[in-house]
Scaffold this active site. Structure first.
Site, mmCIF file in Angstrom:
data_model
loop_
_atom_site.group_PDB
_atom_site.id
_atom_site.type_symbol
_atom_site.label_atom_id
_atom_site.label_comp_id
_atom_site.label_asym_id
_atom_site.label_seq_id
_atom_site.Cartn_x
_atom_site.Cartn_y
_atom_site.Cartn_z
ATOM 1 N N HIS A 298 0.813 -1.220 0.000
ATOM 2 C CA HIS A 298 0.000 0.000 0.000
ATOM 3 C C HIS A 298 0.849 1.274 0.000
ATOM 4 C CE1 HIS A 298 0.406 -0.140 4.524
ATOM 5 N NE2 HIS A 298 0.454 1.167 4.347
ATOM 6 N N ASP B 109 0.177 -7.707 1.603
ATOM 7 C CA ASP B 109 0.497 -6.280 1.645
ATOM 8 C C ASP B 109 2.009 -6.051 1.671
ATOM 9 O OD1 ASP B 109 0.002 -3.544 1.657
ATOM 10 O OD2 ASP B 109 0.007 -3.419 3.841
ATOM 11 N N ASN C 40 5.156 5.045 9.074
ATOM 12 C CA ASN C 40 5.870 3.869 9.584
ATOM 13 C C ASN C 40 5.663 2.648 8.689
ATOM 14 O OD1 ASN C 40 5.614 5.064 12.776
ATOM 15 N ND2 ASN C 40 7.438 3.895 12.225
ATOM 16 N N SER C 41 4.637 2.670 7.845
ATOM 17 C CA SER C 41 4.319 1.505 7.015
ATOM 18 C C SER C 41 5.524 1.077 6.194
ATOM 19 C CB SER C 41 3.157 1.831 6.076
ATOM 20 O OG SER C 41 1.969 2.018 6.783
ATOM 21 N N GLY D 18 -7.427 -27.011 -2.285
ATOM 22 C CA GLY D 18 -8.787 -27.306 -2.701
ATOM 23 C C GLY D 18 -9.828 -27.114 -1.629
#
Length: 497
Positions: A148, A177, A253-254, A310
């Protein structure tokens, strides 16, 4: 009125004298009252309060009252040999490996004229810049961050050691992410990788990143929980098994580092739980064991190797037990097989809806997040064993994992390069992405922005890069409809002369 007051004061001087005496009396009374109150409190009230407080403190910590409502400091509250936790060495070791990332994209702004009278995409382009953090994984320039952080970028810049580097996008994995970028530099301080499986709840950790554009910021806290699933990933097959921490993490901080006291990377900071957008006590990091698998796959294959068996599972709890008429007076260990493909691997191995998986190979799994984390380490073609319960009896299912196409082969990222457009193309879930557009190329002349996903050409849907390439080889005019990297719809009319 003023003249009347002046006349009265001068004709009757006793009025002035009376007013002066009245003011003096009021001042003396105020001073005397204040002094008396202070003296009474200091010599009578305060000693009684001190004595009462001392008696209360004694009663709260005495053996006769072992459950005090408040905790008071005593001589033996902290062991004499205890020392404060020092994070300076961990911070010194990890901070040089965390970089500042700028994600630059072209947005579109609209005026009232554009809204009412504009044709096609309309609007005016503007530059948008967002920031985040990244962690240096290898000395030759590979950096891991959050998807992101860079997903809307047309251009990525890395700020490191007072220098700005253009970065190349290596690959992304929306299901975790995570993303990998690369800069052209050598001898970088690659961070030391730890092991997130060894991380313990209550263990001290520090977060390193660039919150609110404040470079190289370090905060400390403990691991509050492991295997958290918070439902923030919108991918078709999300993998959420977050490390929860109370170390302060804020926007910026991401993509930064969560490290242990030894300075080893144990997680990639990814999200906060907040109603305000700022830190409120809960933050979440992607375990490094998951991040390592994603990193290696993206660098080697350009795409993460996802393995399927599956079916899908949910947490085995009271409500799901009632749904499948299972015993509800148990400890609810394992995960419940809630969906199963008719011709999938699990069905072929004899498994059924309502089976309770308790082990993946030799690893015990007691939650959906733990199960999905364990499966995230696997590749198509891997052979695994599920240990499961049915009607209280333990059973075994041997399964060969497959890719999204149902075959056991590893998947390689397919990128098309078209010299006519002067760009690279890649199929996505929604259309065809055009990226790495060259200057003075046909794509640039038409007005296609970097990382633009083509959804339709002349109102007809497209799904393959070959369709886009053939269209521009034949057509000299038309419309290109799609979505920019900033997730804004855009229709581009073009005419090739």
């Amino acid at each position: 009125m003023a003249k009347l007051l002046y006349f009265a004061l001068h004709q009757y001087p006793f009025i002035i004298t009376f007013m002066k005496h009245t003011i003096r009396i009021i001042l003396v009374a105020f001073i005397a009252g204040f002094g008396g109150s202070f003296t009474f409190y200091h010599f009578y009230i305060k000693p009684d309060l001190a004595q009462a407080t001392a008696q209360e403190e004694f009663s709260q910590v005495s053996d006769d009252n072992p459950h005090p409502s408040r905790q008071y400091a005593t001589n033996n509250a902290v062991p004499s040999d205890a020392t404060p936790v020092d994070f300076s060495e961990a911070a010194l070791k990890a901070t040089p490996s965390v970089v500042y990332i700028n994600s630059i994209s072209r947005g579109i702004s609209y005026s009232y004229w554009d809204w009412f009278f504009g044709e096609g995409g309309g609007g005016n382009s503007r530059t948008q810049v967002s920031s985040g953090s990244g962690v240096i994984f290898t000395a030759d320039g590979y950096i891991m961050t959050n998807n992101h952080v860079i997903e809307t970028a047309e251009r990525i810049e890395v700020n490191y050691n007072k220098r700005v580097y253009p970065a190349e996008l290596v690959g992304v994995d929306p299901s975790t992410d995570l993303a990998v970028i690369k800069i052209k530099e050598n001898n970088l301080p690659a961070i030391t990788l730890g092991n997130s499986k060894n991380v313990q709840v209550g263990e001290w950790v520090i977060a390193v990143g660039n919150p609110y554009s404040l470079a190289s910021t370090v905060t400390a806290g403990i691991v509050s929980a492991k295997g958290r699933r918070i439902g923030i990933l919108e991918d078709k097959f999300p993998i959420e098994s977050f490390i929860q921490t109370d170390a302060a993490i804020n926007p910026g901080n991401s993509g930064g580092a969560l490290v242990n006291k030894s300075g080893e990377l144990v997680g990639i900071n990814s999200a906060i739980l907040s109603r305000t957008g700022s830190y409120t006590g809960y933050a979440f990091a992607i375990p490094i064991d998951i991040a390592k698998k994603v990193f290696n796959d993206l660098v080697k294959y350009g795409v993460v190797q996802k393995a399927f068996y599956g079916g899908s599972v949910v947490d085995y709890d009271f409500e799901h037990a009632k749904k499948y008429d299972l015993p509800t007076d148990v400890s609810f260990n394992g995960v419940l097989l809630e969906q199963i493909d008719r011709d999938g691997q699990a069905a072929s191995a004899g498994m059924k809806l309502g089976d309770i998986i308790i082990k993946v190979n030799d690893v015990v799994v007691n939650s959906q997040s733990a199960f999905e984390e364990e499966m995230s380490y696997k590749n198509p073609g891997d052979k695994i064993t599920f240990t499961y319960l049915r009607e209280g009896k333990e059973k075994i299912a041997d399964i060969t994992l497959v890719n999204s196409s149902g075959t056991p082969e590893l998947i390689k990222r397919k990128i098309f390069t078209d010299s006519n457009l002067g760009a690279q193309l890649e199929a996505t879930r929604y259309g065809v992405k055009i990226f790495k557009i060259k200057d003075n190329s046909l794509a640039k002349q038409i007005g296609i922005p970097e990382n633009f996903t083509v959804i339709a050409l002349n109102r007809e849907r497209v799904a393959k890069p070959e369709e886009v390439i053939q269209f521009f080889q034949k057509s000299k005019s038309g419309y290109v409809y799609g979505v920019t990297s900033a997730k804004q719809q855009m229709e581009i009319p073009f005419m090739i002369r």
